[in-house]
Scaffold this active site. Structure first.
Site, PDB file in Angstrom:
ATOM      1  CG  HIS A 153     -36.083 -38.034 -34.568  1.00 26.68           C
ATOM      2  ND1 HIS A 153     -36.021 -38.530 -35.848  1.00 26.68           N
ATOM      3  CD2 HIS A 153     -34.989 -37.234 -34.417  1.00 26.68           C
ATOM      4  CE1 HIS A 153     -34.940 -38.062 -36.461  1.00 26.68           C
ATOM      5  NE2 HIS A 153     -34.300 -37.276 -35.619  1.00 26.68           N
ATOM      6  CG  HIS A 155     -32.967 -33.808 -32.003  1.00 24.50           C
ATOM      7  ND1 HIS A 155     -32.569 -35.044 -31.571  1.00 24.50           N
ATOM      8  CD2 HIS A 155     -32.993 -33.876 -33.360  1.00 24.50           C
ATOM      9  CE1 HIS A 155     -32.356 -35.831 -32.612  1.00 24.50           C
ATOM     10  NE2 HIS A 155     -32.608 -35.145 -33.714  1.00 24.50           N
ATOM     11  CD  GLU A 159     -30.992 -33.698 -37.136  1.00 25.57           C
ATOM     12  OE1 GLU A 159     -31.459 -34.212 -36.099  1.00 25.57           O
ATOM     13  OE2 GLU A 159     -31.268 -34.091 -38.302  1.00 25.57           O
ATOM     14  CG  HIS A 333      -7.485 -19.160 -39.400  1.00 28.77           C
ATOM     15  ND1 HIS A 333      -6.769 -20.269 -39.816  1.00 28.77           N
ATOM     16  CD2 HIS A 333      -8.702 -19.647 -39.012  1.00 28.77           C
ATOM     17  CE1 HIS A 333      -7.501 -21.346 -39.691  1.00 28.77           C
ATOM     18  NE2 HIS A 333      -8.683 -21.012 -39.207  1.00 28.77           N
ATOM     19  CG  HIS A 335     -12.510 -19.466 -36.371  1.00 27.59           C
ATOM     20  ND1 HIS A 335     -12.899 -19.145 -37.651  1.00 27.59           N
ATOM     21  CD2 HIS A 335     -11.669 -20.524 -36.477  1.00 27.59           C
ATOM     22  CE1 HIS A 335     -12.326 -19.985 -38.499  1.00 27.59           C
ATOM     23  NE2 HIS A 335     -11.578 -20.836 -37.816  1.00 27.59           N
ATOM     24  CD  GLU A 340     -11.625 -24.773 -37.228  1.00 25.12           C
ATOM     25  OE1 GLU A 340     -11.106 -25.667 -37.923  1.00 25.12           O
ATOM     26  OE2 GLU A 340     -11.166 -23.606 -37.169  1.00 25.12           O
ATOM     27  CG  HIS A 379      -6.580 -22.794 -35.601  1.00 22.64           C
ATOM     28  ND1 HIS A 379      -7.297 -21.735 -35.080  1.00 22.64           N
ATOM     29  CD2 HIS A 379      -7.370 -23.322 -36.598  1.00 22.64           C
ATOM     30  CE1 HIS A 379      -8.462 -21.632 -35.700  1.00 22.64           C
ATOM     31  NE2 HIS A 379      -8.518 -22.568 -36.629  1.00 22.64           N
TER      32      HIS A 379
END
Length: 459
Positions: A153, A155, A159, A333, A335, A340, A379
């Site tokens: 297959h 996509h 992935e 910290h 991002h 995330e 967070h």
């Protein structure tokens, strides 16, 4: 030495101290006495319990039943109540006093996802449909028994995958017509860019289970381009012309997609590698041994980062693998380049997400859970259990990036820091400045301070 002030106060007087990494369960196993907060008449989640510092409580590990009592406020529950779900989400039942505002749900458990059961395996997914905040990435958890095949297959999406258990064979064809075959085990990765055709097969003895990540939260496993599905929806006269064979040769091909099915047992890679004068090996490496990387060792654990800098083909997904000791903290910290998407492999944790505008919300996680932290929101991840915490932090980005609060304040003019945080307590400000002097980024920090323990009186 870094200090992390975190007290478990249930009364007024401070009389003794215990190491922050001690859990009540472990103390019992070690033959040590329980802390006063667990011996008292006012344990957590009761009207008389007091904790002005919003300390974490491991409701699952301690066998507690969370109820909506906080520092004397709240009430009991009279209506229907799911005790097991309450234990899994103690900080939703009794949020820290610092939580505020209307941050949307940022937690989902794969156990709540629908499972598609097939011959020799199963699959379930967490997408924007299950978790509306899962905007940038979608996740699929898949199991293949020994010999079971996730059929040929491709996509629209890229992935990325992490092998959770067992072993798996991956095959692919690159953009230049080169074939790729590799066998992977726990902790290994693969990455297939958009459109690259591939297949997966579980290997001996117990097959495999893995986490798939796709670079679009709207992804659906049902939208995959599958070989048998294409054949079933193409006139046999066309297939005949394409492969230069009589139409009747294709009379027995499947009438619908096979998706996951039990295949024959695979041989070695050398035995199975395609042969022929026009066959060539891919010059690209679609796999990576993440857990074989030399870890970055911190005071509280280990960090391994895999992105396009050490796994060149992975241009759309970056990830960090965290091993966190009991009592440790993935430091405060944020991002700057991506949301995330966290997957919790082992242990129990709590995470508070700060979203600006006076809003914050705390969630609890355990093995099999997914967490979202939107880009730039502050967070932490706190290991609140009695075992190491293992987490994947995954991002739709070519490189992993984060900002450390500790490092930022340590590299900001001292006067500005004190004026901002400690204008009314210069002595505390001096203590803080001594701690952040000459800052070293410590992604997983293990405080070595002592927690103050108070006696509890009748209230």
């Amino acid at each position: 030495m870094r200090i992390f002030s975190k007290s478990l106060l249930l009364g007024a007087a401070l009389v003794s101290s215990i190491p922050v990494q001690d859990s009540p369960r472990q103390r019992l196993l070690d033959g040590k006495p329980l802390p006063a907060m667990y011996r008292s008449k006012n344990p957590p989640y009761t009207p008389g319990h007091r904790d002005p510092y919003d300390s974490a409580v491991d409701a699952i590990g301690e066998g507690l039943d969370p109820l909506p009592w906080r520092n004397g406020d709240g009430a009991s529950v009279l209506g229907p109540w799911n005790r097991d779900r309450a234990r899994q989400n103690p900080d939703l039942i009794r949020p820290p006093s610092t939580d505020s505002g209307n941050i949307p749900n940022l937690r989902w458990s794969f156990v709540d996802s629908h499972i598609r059961i097939e011959e020799g395996g199963w699959t379930r997914q967490t997408t924007i449909r299950e978790l509306p905040t899962s905007i940038e990435l979608a996740g699929v958890n898949m199991r293949l028994d020994h010999g079971a095949i996730r059929e040929l297959h491709w996509h629209k999406e890229a992935e990325w995958a992490y092998v959770l258990s067992g072993s798996v064979r991956v095959t692919a064809l690159d953009y230049e017509g080169g074939n790729f075959i590799d066998d992977l085990s726990q902790g290994d990765l693969w990455y297939f860019p958009s459109g690259v055709p591939h297949s997966l097969q579980g290997l001996n003895p117990n097959g495999t289970e893995f986490l798939l990540i796709f670079d679009d939260g709207n992804f659906s496993e049902e939208s995959t381009f599958i070989l048998t599905d294409w054949f079933a929806h193409t006139p046999k006269s066309v297939i005949s012309k394409n492969f230069h064979l009589a139409p009747e040769v294709f009379d027995t091909v499947p009438k619908k997609e096979k998706y996951i099915f039990q295949g024959s047992k695979p041989g070695s890679i050398d035995d199975e590698r395609p042969k022929g004068k026009n066959v060539k090996k891919s010059k690209y490496n679609f796999t990576h041994r993440m857990l074989e990387q030399e870890p970055h060792v911190t005071s509280g654990g280990k960090v391994r980062v895999t992105d396009s800098r050490n796994f060149e083909i992975s241009k759309r997904v970056a990830a960090a693998h965290l091993e966190m000791e009991v009592g440790s903290l993935r430091e405060m910290h944020w991002h700057p380049n991506a949301d995330e998407w966290s997957f919790f492999i082992r242990g129990r944790a709590r995470v508070t997400v700060f979203a600006a505008e006076g809003t914050a919300r705390t969630f609890d996680y355990q093995a099999g859970d997914v967490g979202i932290v939107p880009k730039n929101m502050g967070h932490f991840i706190e290991n609140i259990g009695d075992e190491p915490l293992e987490v994947l932090e995954i991002f739709r980005a070519d490189e992993f990036r984060d900002f450390s609060l500790f490092q930022w304040l340590g590299e900001t003019p001292r006067r500005m820091v004190v004026d901002t945080l400690f204008a009314e307590d210069r002595e505390a400000g001096e203590k803080f400045l001594r701690e952040i002097e000459d800052p070293v980024k410590d992604e997983i920090t293990l405080p070595d301070v002592k927690e103050e323990e108070g006696e509890v009186g009748e209230l």
